[in-house]
Write a protein that holds these residues in place. Structure first.
Motif: not given
Length: 294
Positions: A28, A31, A34-36, A38, A56, A265-266, A269, A272-273
């Motif tokens: 986590y 994760i 990676t989200g940041y 992006s 994005y 990274a985007a 994510m 993941l979505a």
């Protein structure tokens, strides 16, 4: 007595604590990182300065990303459907208490013991027109036989499906076989007494009772399909062209080969979505069905 009560209460927590902490940090935590990333302008190295959702927007403007998403749709649907169908048929076949069941079960399960890298390399040799199936059949005298899907941009994605199904259908068979062995024999015998045929018993009684197994198999197969990377890289490396590029390959290429860390990274994510978009509705439907006794 107090020491025993203390041990009963705290020892399991102490034992599990390292695993929980490791999961929080290495699953986590990464994760979240990676989200940041992006949301930054990171390229070769991480840049932690917030830059908004520009990556994005850039991702959605790339035709290559939509090609990868379309390839995942084709691969995922065919892979999941074929694994479920073949796995169920093999399980029903073995459920007939045939001879050599143990040996056949081991044969069907053997591919699952291999890594996707090994599977991809093996099928790359088998499907190579100059080395494998096509050359072998032509050596038998069928000079006009062709099977060049591996180098055909329109058909290459189906070679990935073939290799994936070969490896995973045995595992699905094992899940269904366990579910079949858990069906109450008295229900089947009662249906036979009433004159129901064996195909009708499986179609109307046995297979509907395997709903939890279908859920588990679908969940596992969807997860395998969405994160498919090693199989594609070993078999086709995303080619010819971009014909077998899937989001996992896209992410690797942009994040590590092209120095677009934030863009990679985007894309991660978005993968993941996609997993959550599949997982959450399925878990909700299964939980709802269990709550209502179905």
């Amino acid at each position: 007595m107090r020491l025993s009560a203390f041990a009963d209460r705290w020892l399991p927590r102490i034992v599990l604590a390292p695993t929980v902490i490791a999961s929080l940090v290495f699953v986590y935590g990464f994760i979240a990182l990676t989200g940041y990333l992006s949301l930054t302008a990171s390229r070769m190295m991480p840049n932690y300065e917030y830059a908004g959702f520009g990556k994005y927007i850039e991702l959605f403007d790339l035709d290559r990303w939509w090609v990868a998403a379309a390839n995942l749709g084709v691969f995922g649907l065919l892979f999941i459907a074929a694994c479920l169908a073949i796995g169920l048929l093999l399980a029903i076949f073995l459920d007939q208490k045939i001879r050599l069941e143990g040996a056949l079960r081991a044969v069907y399960l053997y591919p699952m013991a291999l890594s996707f890298i090994v599977t991809g390399a093996a099928w790359k040799w088998i499907l190579n027109p100059g080395l494998g199936l096509e050359k072998m059949v032509r050596g038998w005298g069928f000079e006009n036989f062709t099977f060049d899907w591996l180098i055909d941009p329109d058909m290459a994605i189906y070679t990935v499906v073939i290799a994936g199904v070969w490896q995973s259908s045995g595992f699905v068979m094992a899940l269904f076989l366990a579910g079949l062995r858990g069906v109450d024999d008295s229900i089947i015998k009662a249906a036979q007494v009433d004159g129901a045929s064996l195909p009708a018993i499986y179609r109307r009684i046995v297979i509907p009772s395997l709903r939890p197994v279908f859920f588990s198999a679908l969940l596992i197969l969807a997860h395998i399909a969405i994160k498919s990377f090693d199989l594609v890289m070993a078999l086709t490396a995303g080619g010819p062209g971009t014909s077998t590029t899937v989001p996992a390959v896209f992410m690797y290429q942009y994040a590590f080969s092209r120095g677009q860390l934030a863009l990679g990274a985007a894309s991660a994510m978005m993968m993941l979505a996609t997993v959550l978009a599949v997982l959450v509705p399925m878990m909700y439907l299964e939980t709802k069905g269990t709550r209502h006794g179905r």
